[in-house]
Design an enzyme around this catalytic site. Structure first.
Site, mmCIF file in Angstrom:
data_model
loop_
_atom_site.group_PDB
_atom_site.id
_atom_site.type_symbol
_atom_site.label_atom_id
_atom_site.label_comp_id
_atom_site.label_asym_id
_atom_site.label_seq_id
_atom_site.Cartn_x
_atom_site.Cartn_y
_atom_site.Cartn_z
ATOM 1 N N HIS A 62 13.074 -1.831 -2.794
ATOM 2 C CA HIS A 62 12.376 -1.951 -4.071
ATOM 3 C C HIS A 62 13.202 -2.832 -5.013
ATOM 4 O O HIS A 62 14.422 -2.660 -5.103
ATOM 5 C CB HIS A 62 12.177 -0.559 -4.683
ATOM 6 C CG HIS A 62 11.456 -0.615 -5.989
ATOM 7 N ND1 HIS A 62 10.089 -0.742 -6.077
ATOM 8 C CD2 HIS A 62 11.925 -0.591 -7.257
ATOM 9 C CE1 HIS A 62 9.747 -0.799 -7.354
ATOM 10 N NE2 HIS A 62 10.828 -0.709 -8.088
ATOM 11 N N LEU A 97 1.935 4.808 1.136
ATOM 12 C CA LEU A 97 1.815 5.581 2.379
ATOM 13 C C LEU A 97 2.042 7.046 2.058
ATOM 14 O O LEU A 97 3.012 7.400 1.397
ATOM 15 C CB LEU A 97 2.846 5.099 3.398
ATOM 16 C CG LEU A 97 2.669 3.660 3.863
ATOM 17 C CD1 LEU A 97 3.876 3.201 4.656
ATOM 18 C CD2 LEU A 97 1.388 3.522 4.692
ATOM 19 N N ARG A 107 0.839 -1.193 0.000
ATOM 20 C CA ARG A 107 0.000 0.000 0.000
ATOM 21 C C ARG A 107 0.876 1.245 0.000
ATOM 22 O O ARG A 107 1.934 1.252 0.639
ATOM 23 C CB ARG A 107 -0.904 0.032 1.247
ATOM 24 C CG ARG A 107 -1.997 -0.997 1.159
ATOM 25 C CD ARG A 107 -2.746 -1.148 2.465
ATOM 26 N NE ARG A 107 -3.546 -2.352 2.381
ATOM 27 C CZ ARG A 107 -4.771 -2.393 1.889
ATOM 28 N NH1 ARG A 107 -5.374 -1.291 1.496
ATOM 29 N NH2 ARG A 107 -5.408 -3.539 1.814
ATOM 30 N N ALA A 159 19.690 -10.581 -3.178
ATOM 31 C CA ALA A 159 20.403 -9.311 -2.973
ATOM 32 C C ALA A 159 19.684 -8.443 -1.944
ATOM 33 O O ALA A 159 20.320 -7.818 -1.088
ATOM 34 C CB ALA A 159 20.529 -8.577 -4.308
HETATM 35 C C1 GRF Z 1 10.330 -7.815 -1.968
HETATM 36 O O1 GRF Z 1 10.802 -8.474 -3.108
HETATM 37 C C2 GRF Z 1 10.450 -6.324 -2.111
HETATM 38 O O2 GRF Z 1 11.291 -5.935 -3.133
HETATM 39 C C3 GRF Z 1 9.081 -5.854 -2.463
HETATM 40 O O3 GRF Z 1 8.210 -6.805 -1.929
HETATM 41 C C4 GRF Z 1 8.851 -8.059 -1.796
HETATM 42 C C5 GRF Z 1 8.519 -8.610 -0.443
HETATM 43 O O4 GRF Z 1 8.934 -9.933 -0.278
HETATM 44 N N1 GRF Z 1 8.901 -4.511 -1.997
HETATM 45 P P1 GRF Z 1 8.985 -10.545 1.180
HETATM 46 O O5 GRF Z 1 7.597 -10.494 1.755
HETATM 47 O O6 GRF Z 1 9.983 -9.766 1.987
HETATM 48 O O7 GRF Z 1 9.425 -11.962 0.965
#
Ligand code: GRF
Length: 206
Positions: free
Chosen positions: A117, A101, A99, A181
């Site tokens: 990200h 924010l 979501r 990564a």
């Molecule tokens: C991650 O790949 C991140 O880049 C994105 O959402 C995903 C979350 O994965 N914002 P997790 O729930 O931490 O496994």
């Protein structure tokens, strides 16, 4: 859990399986950690992130996100801010929180809401960035840890990690490489923030 006396208190928001939260929790449990996870909050009642947090003894709560699909409504925003303040957090770490924010939430924690990200921003903001990377045929992509501002994936970049794109990559294989990564760089950034240091380690060293 051994905790550095200078530790910052971090609240994690997530909607999914919680692999980044687990990486943060494992790093926070190390003796030289400079941050600790004090609460995990999800907008999804059955999200794996809540189970993973509870398994580790971290308080974990579902908080109703309200009537909208992609953001918190005003009442929900107030509930989230109140819960994070109750946990006395210094930083909010987004880990797959689906979501946007804005407004009052960000001003409650100015410059203290951090996101990870799955691309090298400013390339490929928004959803499913690894699919965008494949579609564009880029040869490298990666992940970015950044401060959250009122835009979508536009805040100050704190660290980036480069990930190669292989000729035979599928969407799943590339996403998995990016997530490996992510799980390295996000804890590094939280430790740096906890130490109050501006020097970030961004080498891709497996
Ligand atoms: C991650 O790949 C991140 O880049 C994105 O959402 C995903 C979350 O994965 N914002 P997790 O729930 O931490 O496994």
């Amino acid at each position: 859990m051994a905790v550095n006396s200078q530790s910052i208190r971090v609240g994690v928001l997530g909607s999914g399986k919680g692999s980044n939260m687990v990486a943060l929790a494992e790093a926070a449990a190390l003796p030289d950690a400079s941050f600790k996870l004090v609460t995990v909050i999800s907008d999804t009642v059955k999200a794996g992130i809540l189970d993973r947090a509870r398994e580790r003894g971290i308080p974990a709560t579902f908080i109703d996100p309200g009537q909208f699909r992609t953001k918190l409504d005003a009442a929900a925003e107030a509930r989230y801010v109140a819960a994070l303040r109750e946990a006395n957090v210094d930083y909010v770490a987004l880990a797959g929180f689906m979501r946007i924010l804005k407004g009052d939430f960000l001003s409650a924690f100015p410059q203290r809401v951090i996101n990870i990200h799955p691309s090298l921003l400013p390339a490929f903001p928004g959803l499913e960035s690894w699919k965008q990377a494949l579609a564009h045929g880029v040869k490298v992509t990666g992940c970015t840890v950044h401060v959250v501002d009122a835009g979508v994936d536009t805040g100050t970049i704190l660290a980036q990690q480069v990930v190669p794109v292989m000729d035979d990559d599928t969407s799943d294989s590339l996403h998995e490489r990016i997530q490996i990564a992510e799980r390295m760089v996000y804890p590094q950034v939280m430790n740096v923030l906890g130490r109050g240091s501006a020097i970030l380690k961004t080498d891709y060293d497996k």
